[in-house]
Design a protein around this motif. Structure first.
Motif, PDB file in Angstrom:
ATOM      1  N   THR A 102      -4.941  -1.025  -7.475  1.00 13.84           N
ATOM      2  CA  THR A 102      -6.190  -0.270  -7.423  1.00 13.84           C
ATOM      3  C   THR A 102      -5.936   1.063  -6.746  1.00 13.84           C
ATOM      4  N   THR A 103      -6.512   2.117  -7.298  1.00 13.33           N
ATOM      5  CA  THR A 103      -6.346   3.433  -6.707  1.00 13.33           C
ATOM      6  C   THR A 103      -7.686   3.966  -6.218  1.00 13.33           C
ATOM      7  N   TYR A 104      -7.654   4.640  -5.078  1.00 12.35           N
ATOM      8  CA  TYR A 104      -8.842   5.202  -4.444  1.00 12.35           C
ATOM      9  C   TYR A 104      -8.613   6.684  -4.138  1.00 12.35           C
ATOM     10  N   ALA A 105      -9.699   7.438  -4.151  1.00 14.35           N
ATOM     11  CA  ALA A 105      -9.667   8.795  -3.605  1.00 14.35           C
ATOM     12  C   ALA A 105      -9.995   8.676  -2.129  1.00 14.35           C
ATOM     13  N   VAL A 106      -9.202   9.321  -1.290  1.00 16.24           N
ATOM     14  CA  VAL A 106      -9.418   9.238   0.150  1.00 16.24           C
ATOM     15  C   VAL A 106      -9.645  10.627   0.718  1.00 16.24           C
ATOM     16  N   ALA A 107     -10.614  10.719   1.595  1.00 15.55           N
ATOM     17  CA  ALA A 107     -10.927  11.980   2.268  1.00 15.55           C
ATOM     18  C   ALA A 107     -10.383  11.926   3.676  1.00 15.55           C
ATOM     19  N   SER A 108     -10.068  13.075   4.236  1.00 12.98           N
ATOM     20  CA  SER A 108      -9.604  13.124   5.622  1.00 12.98           C
ATOM     21  C   SER A 108     -10.111  14.404   6.263  1.00 12.98           C
ATOM     22  N   PRO A 109     -10.237  14.409   7.588  1.00 12.73           N
ATOM     23  CA  PRO A 109     -10.657  15.623   8.275  1.00 12.73           C
ATOM     24  C   PRO A 109      -9.537  16.643   8.284  1.00 12.73           C
ATOM     25  N   SER A 110      -9.735  17.750   8.980  1.00 13.60           N
ATOM     26  CA  SER A 110      -8.712  18.785   9.072  1.00 13.60           C
ATOM     27  C   SER A 110      -7.460  18.215   9.708  1.00 13.60           C
ATOM     28  N   PRO A 111      -6.282  18.777   9.412  1.00 13.61           N
ATOM     29  CA  PRO A 111      -5.037  18.236   9.933  1.00 13.61           C
ATOM     30  C   PRO A 111      -5.073  18.044  11.437  1.00 13.61           C
ATOM     31  N   MET A 112      -4.537  16.907  11.846  1.00  9.62           N
ATOM     32  CA  MET A 112      -4.599  16.506  13.234  1.00  9.62           C
ATOM     33  C   MET A 112      -3.534  17.201  14.062  1.00  9.62           C
ATOM     34  N   LEU A 113      -3.875  17.529  15.306  1.00 12.45           N
ATOM     35  CA  LEU A 113      -2.925  18.086  16.247  1.00 12.45           C
ATOM     36  C   LEU A 113      -2.572  17.011  17.264  1.00 12.45           C
ATOM     37  N   TYR A 114      -1.325  17.030  17.723  1.00 15.15           N
ATOM     38  CA  TYR A 114      -0.891  15.991  18.634  1.00 15.15           C
ATOM     39  C   TYR A 114      -0.767  16.507  20.075  1.00 15.15           C
ATOM     40  N   SER A 115      -1.466  17.590  20.378  1.00 16.19           N
ATOM     41  CA  SER A 115      -1.396  18.133  21.724  1.00 16.19           C
ATOM     42  C   SER A 115      -1.922  17.169  22.758  1.00 16.19           C
ATOM     43  N   GLN A 116      -2.820  16.241  22.317  1.00 19.01           N
ATOM     44  CA  GLN A 116      -3.371  15.307  23.290  1.00 19.01           C
ATOM     45  C   GLN A 116      -2.299  14.364  23.826  1.00 19.01           C
ATOM     46  N   VAL A 168       0.848  -1.186   0.000  1.00 21.46           N
ATOM     47  CA  VAL A 168       0.000   0.000   0.000  1.00 21.46           C
ATOM     48  C   VAL A 168       0.887   1.242   0.000  1.00 21.46           C
ATOM     49  N   ALA A 169       0.412   2.310  -0.645  1.00 19.97           N
ATOM     50  CA  ALA A 169       1.131   3.585  -0.670  1.00 19.97           C
ATOM     51  C   ALA A 169       0.129   4.712  -0.767  1.00 19.97           C
ATOM     52  N   THR A 170       0.510   5.893  -0.321  1.00 22.83           N
ATOM     53  CA  THR A 170      -0.355   7.068  -0.394  1.00 22.83           C
ATOM     54  C   THR A 170       0.402   8.223  -1.027  1.00 22.83           C
ATOM     55  N   HIS A 171      -0.370   9.113  -1.672  1.00 26.05           N
ATOM     56  CA  HIS A 171       0.198  10.331  -2.239  1.00 26.05           C
ATOM     57  C   HIS A 171      -0.940  11.325  -2.421  1.00 26.05           C
ATOM     58  N   GLY A 172      -0.847  12.480  -1.762  1.00 30.37           N
ATOM     59  CA  GLY A 172      -1.930  13.450  -1.837  1.00 30.37           C
ATOM     60  C   GLY A 172      -3.224  12.824  -1.346  1.00 30.37           C
ATOM     61  N   ASP A 173      -4.272  12.928  -2.152  1.00 29.02           N
ATOM     62  CA  ASP A 173      -5.557  12.348  -1.768  1.00 29.02           C
ATOM     63  C   ASP A 173      -5.787  10.999  -2.444  1.00 29.02           C
ATOM     64  N   ARG A 174      -4.713  10.262  -2.712  1.00 31.51           N
ATOM     65  CA  ARG A 174      -4.828   8.970  -3.367  1.00 31.51           C
ATOM     66  C   ARG A 174      -4.260   7.850  -2.493  1.00 31.51           C
ATOM     67  N   LEU A 175      -4.954   6.725  -2.525  1.00 31.65           N
ATOM     68  CA  LEU A 175      -4.502   5.499  -1.882  1.00 31.65           C
ATOM     69  C   LEU A 175      -4.295   4.445  -2.961  1.00 31.65           C
ATOM     70  N   TYR A 176      -3.122   3.804  -2.963  1.00 31.90           N
ATOM     71  CA  TYR A 176      -2.799   2.776  -3.943  1.00 31.90           C
ATOM     72  C   TYR A 176      -2.643   1.440  -3.225  1.00 31.90           C
ATOM     73  N   VAL A 177      -3.366   0.433  -3.709  1.00 32.89           N
ATOM     74  CA  VAL A 177      -3.306  -0.896  -3.115  1.00 32.89           C
ATOM     75  C   VAL A 177      -2.878  -1.904  -4.178  1.00 32.89           C
ATOM     76  N   ALA A 178      -1.765  -2.599  -3.927  1.00 32.73           N
ATOM     77  CA  ALA A 178      -1.316  -3.679  -4.806  1.00 32.73           C
ATOM     78  C   ALA A 178      -1.738  -5.007  -4.208  1.00 32.73           C
ATOM     79  N   ASP A 179      -1.775  -6.069  -5.041  1.00 36.75           N
ATOM     80  CA  ASP A 179      -2.252  -7.344  -4.522  1.00 36.75           C
ATOM     81  C   ASP A 179      -1.458  -8.523  -5.066  1.00 36.75           C
ATOM     82  N   TYR A 180      -1.810  -9.701  -4.558  1.00 37.57           N
ATOM     83  CA  TYR A 180      -1.087 -10.928  -4.921  1.00 37.57           C
ATOM     84  C   TYR A 180      -1.492 -11.467  -6.289  1.00 37.57           C
ATOM     85  N   ASP A 181      -2.497 -10.894  -6.917  1.00 36.93           N
ATOM     86  CA  ASP A 181      -2.903 -11.308  -8.257  1.00 36.93           C
ATOM     87  C   ASP A 181      -2.307 -10.420  -9.347  1.00 36.93           C
TER      88      ASP A 181
END
Length: 341
Positions: A307-321, A290-303
């Motif tokens: 496959t490429t997917y568009a992926v959404a994400s929320p606002s950038p995460m903060l690690y203050s917690q 598996v690999a990611t780039h920008g808003d894309r997810l790439y999944v390779a397989d044993y066959d």
């Protein structure tokens, strides 16, 4: 040549995060690794002794280059750096991503188990397992010379993942053996191990996130797959999440809010803020990489498919917690003894 795949695809649990875009068949048999940078997707095909260079948006083929049996790939500075194995030795093949030509090959002693490249593509780091321990070969691609960082002793030791920080000064090395696993912090300039953090189960994946957070993926029969959140400044585990049964690889989205874990028959999508699996992606075959780039997810397989997917994400995460989070107690294990340089 790649073609449109007729296999089934699905996104379960919560499908708002992932949307199918394209699928292509690259060749026969398992894809061992993938990497993406700029507009290029590099796909290593172990069974066909080749690396395929694709358009990252359309999955259209650009070049396919014979390189021996490829096990891992990293992209940088217009080059694909491919770890290849043969009956006589392992090596790093440097492939021009525009022409597909093999520009140089660096034969290496021992067995190459993982690679990573510097952000500018000028240096490549190759983890190696030998008869008495593990080390990292440092290939200066500009000067065309190879150095060595001696990491740890142990006949059964292996490095399954390593990553270089953005500054290029610290190399994080995941070492596992029969006694446990640990994350080592290596000072690149001095070539010495500066810190050791005991993890526990064998490490399968390692990624660096924002705010000095590392993600460490482990897997064993007793605990299944666990994703550890590590504060690299404090050199301590600050949280963990159960994410899979038998994970083999890990990728992190660019903003650090999502982790993608390759499990036996799907890719688990992990919310890194909630520390929980929020989606499961199936490509109709066993995923291998598996690999990611920008808003894309790439999944390779044993066959042999990608496959490429568009992926959404929320606002950038903060690690203050994590700042006031208590340290987790990890079972004590014997440490590997660093070798001298």
């Amino acid at each position: 040549m790649p073609s449109v795949s007729a296999r089934s695809h699905s996104v379960t649990v919560e499908n708002k995060d992932v949307a199918l875009l394209k699928s292509a068949t690259i060749g026969r048999g398992a894809i061992s690794d993938i990497a993406v940078a700029g507009g290029t997707l590099a796909v290593t095909h172990f069974a066909e002794d080749s690396v395929a260079l694709l358009d990252a948006d359309t999955l259209a083929p650009h070049r396919s280059t014979a390189v021996g049996q490829p096990t891992a790939v990293a992209l940088g500075d217009g080059r694909a750096h491919v770890a290849v194995s043969s009956a006589s030795y392992d090596a790093i093949a440097v492939v021009d991503t525009a022409s597909g030509d093999v520009l140089r090959e660096y034969p290496l002693a021992f067995t190459v188990t993982a690679i990573t490249a510097s952000a500018d593509g000028k240096r490549l780091y190759a983890a190696r397992a030998g008869e008495t321990g593990v080390d990292v070969a440092v290939i200066d691609l500009t000067a065309e010379r190879v150095g060595t960082i001696y990491v740890a002793k142990g006949e059964d030791a292996v490095i399954d993942a390593l990553r270089l920080d953005a500054s290029g000064r610290r190399l994080y090395v995941a070492v596992s053996d029969a006694r446990g696993s640990r994350l080592l912090t290596v000072d690149v300039e001095s070539a010495r191990v500066r810190r050791t953090l005991e993890i526990g189960a064998p490490i399968r994946g390692l990624e660096l996130g924002m705010d000095s957070i590392a993600y460490v993926l482990t897997s064993d029969i007793a605990e299944g797959g666990v994703l550890y959140f590590v504060d690299l400044v404090k050199n301590e585990i600050v949280d963990l999440a159960q994410v899979a049964q038998t994970p083999t690889q890990l990728a992190i989205g660019p903003d650090g809010t999502r982790a993608y874990v390759v499990d036996y028959d799907h890719v688990a999508v992990v919310d890194t803020e909630e520390r929980a699996v929020v989606a499961e992606v199936s490509v109709g075959a066993r995923p291998s990489a598996v690999a990611t780039h920008g808003d894309r997810l790439y999944v390779a397989d044993y066959d042999g498919g990608v496959t490429t997917y568009a992926v959404a994400s929320p606002s950038p995460m903060l690690y203050s917690q994590f700042e006031n989070a208590p340290s987790l107690v990890v079972p004590a294990r014997r440490e590997l003894q660093p070798l001298g340089v």
